[in-house]
Design an enzyme around this catalytic site. Structure first.
Site, PDB file in Angstrom:
ATOM      1  CG  ASP A   1      -1.966   1.113   1.131  1.00 22.14           C
ATOM      2  OD1 ASP A   1      -3.015   0.858   0.521  1.00 22.14           O
ATOM      3  OD2 ASP A   1      -1.704   2.219   1.648  1.00 22.14           O
TER       4      ASP A   1
ATOM      5  CD  GLU B   1      -4.426   4.346  -1.621  1.00 21.43           C
ATOM      6  OE1 GLU B   1      -4.605   4.860  -0.514  1.00 21.43           O
ATOM      7  OE2 GLU B   1      -5.243   4.453  -2.572  1.00 21.43           O
TER       8      GLU B   1
END
Length: 755
Positions: free
Chosen positions: A621, A664
């Site tokens: 992430d 993301e």
């Protein structure tokens, strides 16, 4: 009459075919044609009581003419006398004469048009095949010595069996013409018979003599099937049988789907209960009584045109013309319904000009190639002009070849091997199915190769595709040619001609003299070249054979029939590839999307589980990603994710699986990785991302990631369980300060990490 022909047809055809009825002296028909077309190749032959064409039926007396104009083609005629030469030798000489007249010595023509006196059909065809092989369609017929419109009551009307060219009339031999055309010639034929329910098994046979059918004398069985025909014949003619034309025996030699294919044999003699027929019928063959009738002959001629058009995908605007021929036995049944038949043929040809006629006498026969002939046949040459555009959005419906269902084949199907038409049919049924199932270019290449191997004897192949204006070999039977460049300054020509090019001797062709690397590796004696466009790119397929004249016209035609299906297979693969990309790929980063990642991960876990190997999962992430969007804009955020994906891919092996789960957040499945190895990979990824700057719209900034690691030592855990574990570890890394890699062993024991 010559002026009328010249005005109607035009003054400069390249080749004319003349049919004249029996009451027209052949010398007169020859003089009319010669006067009308003094510089044209002429092939003339006697017909029966009428000839027919696009303008209707010409009653006896009459002359019909079909003219062909083809500046790029070549035509020639040759003739020989049986009084001076044996029939086979006469046929050889006539073929050589015709090829020389066409300036094509040693070449294989697209077709041969033949007329001859009867009684030596097998020898004539054998002689032709000595020169041009067995692949050329030999269309036309033998002309019996009786008939020609005359009757015993009116012998003055009885003509001679005569054929003629520009300068010679012949009543004791043969005349043949060879044709090389720039367009395509489509050949179709059928026997006008219907299968009855009377059938049995040949239980004893010797060569051409059927001894027993279902353990009973063959003549007795046929006599019962034909309602006493044999008994009537024996009473009138002794052992000779001459009235079986409309009741032949069909021999089952194969199937198209569930429909039987029949070869035809005609009883010709009876002796001691045995039945002599025209050709060999093996013991164990299923035989069926066939029957012909007027309705079949009237309607199936038009159907033959339609089926031939459909088989070769010839749209109505592309049909330039047709040449239709009947055997003599058809004349009677069609006499009352000739106008109806002509209207049907005219409609089937879309108004294109055509010429037809009946060959005459009880022994009149039609000829096909492979040393075969059959009575009561209808044969068609259909000429196509592919430069005429087809109607937009319309394609001919594919119908299997005309010789199926209740349409009998000629004798050639009784041969030990099925003829090339059967091979084409097998290819269409099996090979095209393989092409339709291909899901990649490699599968298309394999399907083409596998299909062609079944029906064409070839030694090597190469597939070329245009890459940056250069033809490059992308597939070949010789791996060393892959990536090689094919040099041909006129390489665009084959891709617009559609018709494959058949090179009987590749040594003499510029194609190969300019490409020594291909020549040295493939060693072609002969070659077939096929060019077409697929995916808006030229594609060139080459088949090679080590022997000169190792290929024939049937091989070329098989490849021709395959062309649209090969092209469509490439288009299908491109479309499928695009659809799969849309369905499985993340549009921003180009890596697998969530669904595709999960699908691949499940497959890999199942494989690792079988072998008891470990599997590692990384959850990745981007840190503070919202801040990047807010500070530099969403374009910069997109660039950061793209850079992140590129960097991660560089750090992974080919076998590892990488995908974007959303936003993301990314995931990696590390194949056969224990906790230490998976953590090591994660650390390598984290370091690479941290050290790679991102430049976008004048801004230069960096990005870091947090990574959570979960491992199943024996891959027994499900992918969702592993992702949950890795996700919890990821958030532990976030809480610990970000820009770090944590595994489940690094998380406090208060969390249950059991797998």
């Amino acid at each position: 009459m010559a002026d009328h022909l010249r005005i109607t047809i035009g003054p400069h055809p390249d080749w004319v075919i003349v049919f004249h009825t029996g009451s027209v002296p052949p010398e007169f028909a020859q003089q009319v044609a010669k006067t009308a077309f003094p510089n044209t190749a002429i092939h003339g032959c006697s017909s029966s009581s009428a000839v027919f064409g696009g303008d209707g039926l010409v009653e006896d007396p009459g002359i019909g003419v079909l003219a062909i104009t083809d500046p790029g083609g070549a035509f020639g005629t040759g003739h020989a006398s049986f009084a001076q030469l044996a029939p086979a030798d006469a046929a050889c000489r006539a073929v050589e004469q015709a090829l020389t007249a066409a300036d094509k010595s040693g070449a294989i023509p697209d077709f041969i048009w033949l007329s001859a006196v009867p009684g030596c059909e097998e020898a004539v065809i054998a002689g032709i095949e000595q020169v041009v092989g067995i692949s050329v369609p030999i269309v036309g017929g033998s002309a019996a010595l009786n008939g020609l419109g005359g009757t015993p009551e009116n012998p003055e009307r009885t003509g001679r069996c005569v054929v003629f060219d520009h300068d010679t009339t012949i009543d004791d031999g043969l005349l043949l013409s060879v044709g090389f055309v720039t367009e395509r010639v489509c050949h179709g034929f059928f026997g006008g018979y219907r299968a009855t329910e009377k059938t049995g098994i040949v239980t004893a046979a010797e060569g051409r003599v059927l001894l027993t059918i279902d353990e009973q004398p063959a003549a007795q069985v046929y006599n019962r099937w034909s309602d006493g025909l044999i008994a009537a014949e024996v009473a009138n003619n002794g052992e000779v049988v001459i009235q079986t034309t409309m009741s032949p025996i069909g021999v089952t030699v194969g199937h198209v789907g569930t429909a039987p294919l029949y070869g035809l044999v005609h009883p010709v003699q009876v002796a001691n209960g045995a039945l002599r027929v025209h050709t060999v019928v093996p013991e164990g063959s299923r035989v069926t009584l066939m029957t012909g009738d007027q309705d079949i002959l009237v309607h199936r001629t038009a159907e033959l045109v339609e089926r031939t058009r459909a088989l070769f995908n010839v749209s109505a605007p592309r049909a330039m013309g047709g040449l239709v021929s009947y055997c003599a036995a058809c004349a009677g049944p069609l006499a009352e319904r000739g106008a109806e038949m002509i209207d049907l043929v005219r409609d089937a040809l879309g108004g294109a000009p055509f010429l037809g006629g009946f060959f005459f006498g009880e022994q009149g026969r039609f000829w096909h190639n492979r040393n075969a002939h059959a009575n009561l046949m209808v044969s068609l040459l259909l000429f196509e002009d592919f430069h005429v555009p087809s109607p937009s959005g319309k394609k001919m419906e594919f119908i299997p070849p005309a010789f199926q269902n209740d349409l009998a084949l000629g004798y050639q199907i009784v041969k030990a091997q099925l003829d090339e038409a059967h091979r084409i049919n097998a290819l269409l049924r099996v090979g095209l199915a393989k092409l339709a199932q291909a899901r990649s270019r490699a599968e298309v290449y394999k399907a083409v190769g596998d299909s062609l191997t079944e029906v064409i004897d070839f030694d090597g192949f190469a597939v070329l595709r245009q890459i940056e204006e250069t033809m490059v070999c992308t597939a070949s039977s010789a791996k060393q040619l892959i990536g090689a460049t094919w040099r041909d300054k006129d390489h665009g020509v084959p891709y617009v001609t559609q018709k494959p090019t058949l090179l009987g001797d590749a040594h003499k062709a510029r194609f190969w003299s300019d490409n020594s690397q291909f020549f040295q590796v493939l060693h072609p004696g002969s070659a077939i070249h096929l060019g077409f466009h697929a995916e808006n790119t030229p594609v060139h397929i080459i088949l090679t054979h080590h022997a000169i004249n190792g290929f024939d016209l049937a091989d070329r035609d098989i490849l021709y029939i395959m062309t649209p299906y090969i092209r469509q297979a490439f288009e299908n693969v491109a479309h499928l590839r695009q659809m799969e990309k849309l369905a499985t790929t993340d549009s921003l980063t180009g890596i697998s999307n969530r669904g595709h990642f999960l699908e691949l991960a499940v497959q890999e876990l199942a494989r690792s589980k079988r072998f008891g190997r470990p599997t590692g999962i990384l959850m990745i992430d981007a840190d503070h990603f919202k801040d990047i969007n807010d500070r530099y804009g969403h374009d910069a955020g997109d660039a950061a994710l793209q850079q992140l994906a590129t960097t991660v891919r560089r750090e992974l092996r080919e076998a590892d699986i990488f995908g974007r789960l959303g936003g993301e957040e990314f995931a990696v499945l590390v194949v056969e990785a224990d906790r230490a190895k998976a953590t090591q990979v994660g650390e390598r990824i984290r370091t690479a991302i941290e050290s790679t700057p991102i430049v976008q719209h004048g801004y230069c900034f960096g990005i870091t990631v947090s990574i959570g690691v979960a491992v199943s030592p024996t891959s027994t855990a499900g992918i969702e369980t592993l992702l949950t574990e890795a996700d919890q570890t990821l958030y532990a890394a976030k809480r610990a300060g970000r820009n770090r890699v944590l595994s489940t062993s690094d998380v406090p024991d208060t969390v249950d990490w059991s797998i």
